[in-house]
Scaffold this motif. Structure first.
Motif, PDB file in Angstrom:
ATOM      1  N   GLU A   1      -8.455  52.848  44.624  1.00  0.00           N
ATOM      2  CA  GLU A   1      -7.554  53.993  44.460  1.00  0.00           C
ATOM      3  C   GLU A   1      -8.348  55.290  44.245  1.00  0.00           C
ATOM      4  O   GLU A   1      -7.966  56.340  44.748  1.00  0.00           O
ATOM      5  CB  GLU A   1      -6.581  53.755  43.303  1.00  0.00           C
ATOM      6  CG  GLU A   1      -5.562  52.673  43.577  1.00  0.00           C
ATOM      7  CD  GLU A   1      -4.747  52.902  44.856  1.00  0.00           C
ATOM      8  OE1 GLU A   1      -4.293  54.043  45.092  1.00  0.00           O
ATOM      9  OE2 GLU A   1      -4.569  51.932  45.606  1.00  0.00           O
ATOM     10  N   GLY A   2      -9.447  55.199  43.507  1.00  0.00           N
ATOM     11  CA  GLY A   2     -10.307  56.369  43.320  1.00  0.00           C
ATOM     12  C   GLY A   2     -10.908  56.836  44.632  1.00  0.00           C
ATOM     13  O   GLY A   2     -11.007  58.044  44.893  1.00  0.00           O
ATOM     14  N   LEU A   3     -11.291  55.889  45.471  1.00  0.00           N
ATOM     15  CA  LEU A   3     -11.850  56.248  46.779  1.00  0.00           C
ATOM     16  C   LEU A   3     -10.792  56.887  47.663  1.00  0.00           C
ATOM     17  O   LEU A   3     -11.055  57.885  48.345  1.00  0.00           O
ATOM     18  CB  LEU A   3     -12.453  55.013  47.458  1.00  0.00           C
ATOM     19  CG  LEU A   3     -13.141  55.240  48.795  1.00  0.00           C
ATOM     20  CD1 LEU A   3     -14.185  56.352  48.727  1.00  0.00           C
ATOM     21  CD2 LEU A   3     -13.780  53.940  49.270  1.00  0.00           C
TER      22      LEU A   3
ATOM     23  N   ASP B   1      -4.812  54.570  55.760  1.00  0.00           N
ATOM     24  CA  ASP B   1      -4.274  53.296  56.233  1.00  0.00           C
ATOM     25  C   ASP B   1      -3.879  53.373  57.712  1.00  0.00           C
ATOM     26  O   ASP B   1      -4.051  52.412  58.461  1.00  0.00           O
ATOM     27  CB  ASP B   1      -3.084  52.863  55.376  1.00  0.00           C
ATOM     28  CG  ASP B   1      -3.502  52.473  53.954  1.00  0.00           C
ATOM     29  OD1 ASP B   1      -4.711  52.244  53.718  1.00  0.00           O
ATOM     30  OD2 ASP B   1      -2.612  52.406  53.079  1.00  0.00           O
ATOM     31  N   ALA B   2      -3.363  54.529  58.143  1.00  0.00           N
ATOM     32  CA  ALA B   2      -3.009  54.719  59.556  1.00  0.00           C
ATOM     33  C   ALA B   2      -4.263  54.697  60.428  1.00  0.00           C
ATOM     34  O   ALA B   2      -4.253  54.125  61.526  1.00  0.00           O
ATOM     35  CB  ALA B   2      -2.246  56.029  59.742  1.00  0.00           C
ATOM     36  N   GLU B   3      -5.357  55.291  59.952  1.00  0.00           N
ATOM     37  CA  GLU B   3      -6.621  55.265  60.698  1.00  0.00           C
ATOM     38  C   GLU B   3      -7.147  53.838  60.793  1.00  0.00           C
ATOM     39  O   GLU B   3      -7.669  53.430  61.830  1.00  0.00           O
ATOM     40  CB  GLU B   3      -7.664  56.173  60.042  1.00  0.00           C
ATOM     41  CG  GLU B   3      -7.412  57.639  60.274  1.00  0.00           C
ATOM     42  CD  GLU B   3      -7.442  58.039  61.736  1.00  0.00           C
ATOM     43  OE1 GLU B   3      -8.408  57.681  62.455  1.00  0.00           O
ATOM     44  OE2 GLU B   3      -6.499  58.716  62.168  1.00  0.00           O
TER      45      GLU B   3
ATOM     46  N   LYS C   1      -3.774  58.426  51.264  1.00  0.00           N
ATOM     47  CA  LYS C   1      -3.805  56.963  51.396  1.00  0.00           C
ATOM     48  C   LYS C   1      -3.072  56.530  52.657  1.00  0.00           C
ATOM     49  O   LYS C   1      -3.555  55.674  53.408  1.00  0.00           O
ATOM     50  CB  LYS C   1      -3.188  56.310  50.160  1.00  0.00           C
ATOM     51  CG  LYS C   1      -3.214  54.784  50.186  1.00  0.00           C
ATOM     52  CD  LYS C   1      -2.600  54.218  48.919  1.00  0.00           C
ATOM     53  CE  LYS C   1      -2.744  52.732  48.783  1.00  0.00           C
ATOM     54  NZ  LYS C   1      -2.171  51.936  49.839  1.00  0.00           N
ATOM     55  N   ALA C   2      -1.938  57.139  52.932  1.00  0.00           N
ATOM     56  CA  ALA C   2      -1.164  56.790  54.125  1.00  0.00           C
ATOM     57  C   ALA C   2      -1.949  57.106  55.398  1.00  0.00           C
ATOM     58  O   ALA C   2      -1.942  56.320  56.357  1.00  0.00           O
ATOM     59  CB  ALA C   2       0.170  57.534  54.124  1.00  0.00           C
TER      60      ALA C   2
END
Length: 132
Positions: free
Chosen positions: A33-35, A91-93, A87-88
């Motif tokens: 989550e930090g990343l 995750d899409a990448e 984050k989204a």
């Protein structure tokens, strides 16, 4: 190694000193989550800043880069330098890179990896050229 009677001296095989190895720090959900947050705020390539601000400075730049590559699903991060994403978006990448990797046969161990034939490069060149 041998005793006077020809038997094996078992003390020969015992370590002379005991070395304790500290447990390695584990990469868990908090670090992930930090990343994600670091990629959103600082962007790809700012490993030291991400580590300092979001990972408590416990990782070196190379470890942070490797984890970011795994999150994005691409061994090479050259095309992402300076890229920032939530984050989204990250995750899409990952999903996009996985689809490219599966289409080109270059999806290895959860990452898009270039092969000796330049399949990934050719894929991107074909995408830039657009439909013929």
């Amino acid at each position: 190694m041998l005793n006077a009677d020809g038997s094996i001296n078992q003390d020969f095989f015992k370590p002379r000193r005991v070395i304790l190895v500290a447990d390695r720090a584990k990469w868990g959900d908090l670090e992930r989550e930090g990343l994600y947050k670091g990629l959103e705020v600082h962007g790809v390539g700012k490993w030291r800043e991400i580590n300092r601000d979001y990972l408590k400075g416990q990782w070196d730049d190379q470890q942070v880069r490797i984890r970011a590559a795994r999150l994005l699903g691409s061994q090479s991060l050259v095309r992402y330098m300076g890229w920032k994403g939530s984050k989204a978006k990250v995750d899409a990448e990952y999903a996009k890179n996985k689809a490219i990797g599966e289409a080109t046969g270059c999806w290895k161990a959860g990452q898009l990896v270039e092969d000796d034939h330049g399949s990934v490069r050719k894929y991107f060149e074909a995408q830039e050229a657009g439909p013929q």
